[in-house]
Motif scaffolding. Structure first.
Motif, PDB file in Angstrom:
ATOM      1  N   HIS A 191      91.693 -38.694 -17.030  1.00 47.53           N
ATOM      2  CA  HIS A 191      92.791 -38.079 -16.276  1.00 47.53           C
ATOM      3  C   HIS A 191      93.534 -39.104 -15.431  1.00 47.53           C
ATOM      4  O   HIS A 191      94.752 -38.991 -15.239  1.00 47.53           O
ATOM      5  N   ALA A 192      92.812 -40.090 -14.934  1.00 43.40           N
ATOM      6  CA  ALA A 192      93.411 -41.045 -13.992  1.00 43.40           C
ATOM      7  C   ALA A 192      94.208 -42.139 -14.690  1.00 43.40           C
ATOM      8  O   ALA A 192      95.342 -42.444 -14.277  1.00 43.40           O
ATOM      9  N   VAL A 193      93.652 -42.751 -15.721  1.00 43.93           N
ATOM     10  CA  VAL A 193      94.305 -43.917 -16.344  1.00 43.93           C
ATOM     11  C   VAL A 193      94.482 -43.758 -17.849  1.00 43.93           C
ATOM     12  O   VAL A 193      95.181 -44.566 -18.465  1.00 43.93           O
ATOM     13  N   GLY A 194      93.840 -42.755 -18.462  1.00 38.28           N
ATOM     14  CA  GLY A 194      93.961 -42.592 -19.907  1.00 38.28           C
ATOM     15  C   GLY A 194      93.060 -43.554 -20.661  1.00 38.28           C
ATOM     16  O   GLY A 194      93.240 -44.770 -20.588  1.00 38.28           O
ATOM     17  N   LEU A 195      92.084 -43.019 -21.370  1.00 38.14           N
ATOM     18  CA  LEU A 195      91.160 -43.853 -22.144  1.00 38.14           C
ATOM     19  C   LEU A 195      91.199 -43.542 -23.633  1.00 38.14           C
ATOM     20  O   LEU A 195      90.970 -44.433 -24.454  1.00 38.14           O
TER      21      LEU A 195
END
Length: 231
Positions: free
Chosen positions: A54-58
């Protein structure tokens, strides 16, 4: 009891079953260790992959599964995001200064609630600290209910605290831990977690209802054992 009581009981059971699946607290695990000598501490930070997504996209190929290769590709973005939300200051006598965070390695670990990125790093302070001031801001902008579980190990003793949105900053004495403050913090956190978690209330209700009522002859009624003198 009436038909409406039966409907209420079934509804509570259904809601509880759904919330058990949906309720996954957002937590990270931050461990800080002070060696016997020197001004550099060791750090390890376990952050859930679902939160980092959610924070940086993995998940580069958006297939719903995060691989080790995808995690490594986002290493720089991940560490930049994490370190920009953590500040550590050293205190000793009249001195106070900020420590620098130095990335060492990225690993993967499996916790009971899923996969976690494990960030190991050094904490370089300008002097050997007697106290640490930890400012924690991870994920609060995305999830105000996020919790950081902090464990500080120094001088053969361990201190554990919970960092929340309303208590993002804490000061820890590395030489004489304050056990009372730690206990109060965990008690307050536990009470708040139960009070704000409606799934916990539903769970308690589903446990209590069968203890006081029984479904017999087509409707709910009080258990006879609770009313021994009732005719």
């Amino acid at each position: 009891m009436t038909r409406w009581a039966r409907i209420l009981a079934i509804t509570l059971l259904t809601l509880w079953a759904q919330t058990i699946q949906a309720h996954k607290p957002s937590d990270s695990y931050l461990i800080l260790t002070q060696p016997a000598r020197g001004s550099t501490l060791d750090g390890q930070w376990d952050i859930a992959l679902r939160d980092l997504e959610h924070a940086v996209g993995l998940d580069a190929n958006t297939d719903g599964a995060i691989t080790w290769g995808e995690l490594k590709l986002r290493r720089d973005a991940l560490t930049h995001y994490a370190f920009s939300r953590l500040t550590i200051e050293a205190l000793a006598r009249a001195e106070r200064d900020r420590c620098s965070l130095q990335f060492r390695e990225l690993l993967f670990d499996e916790h009971v609630d899923g996969g976690y990125a494990v960030v190991r790093f050094g904490i370089q302070c300008p002097f050997r600290p007697a106290q640490l001031v930890v400012h924690y801001n991870l994920l609060f902008d995305l999830d105000p209910n996020h919790r950081g579980l902090l464990d500080v190990q120094a001088g053969g003793a361990s201190q554990a605290l919970v960092l929340a949105q309303q208590s993002r900053t804490t000061t820890l004495n590395l030489q004489s831990p304050e056990r009372g403050a730690q206990l109060r913090a965990f008690l307050d956190e536990g009470i708040w977690h139960i009070w704000t978690g409606y799934d916990h209330v539903l769970f308690l209700l589903t446990l209590l209802l069968p203890a006081v009522v029984v479904y017999r002859y087509g409707y709910w009624q009080p258990r006879a054992s609770l009313f021994p003198f009732r005719r």
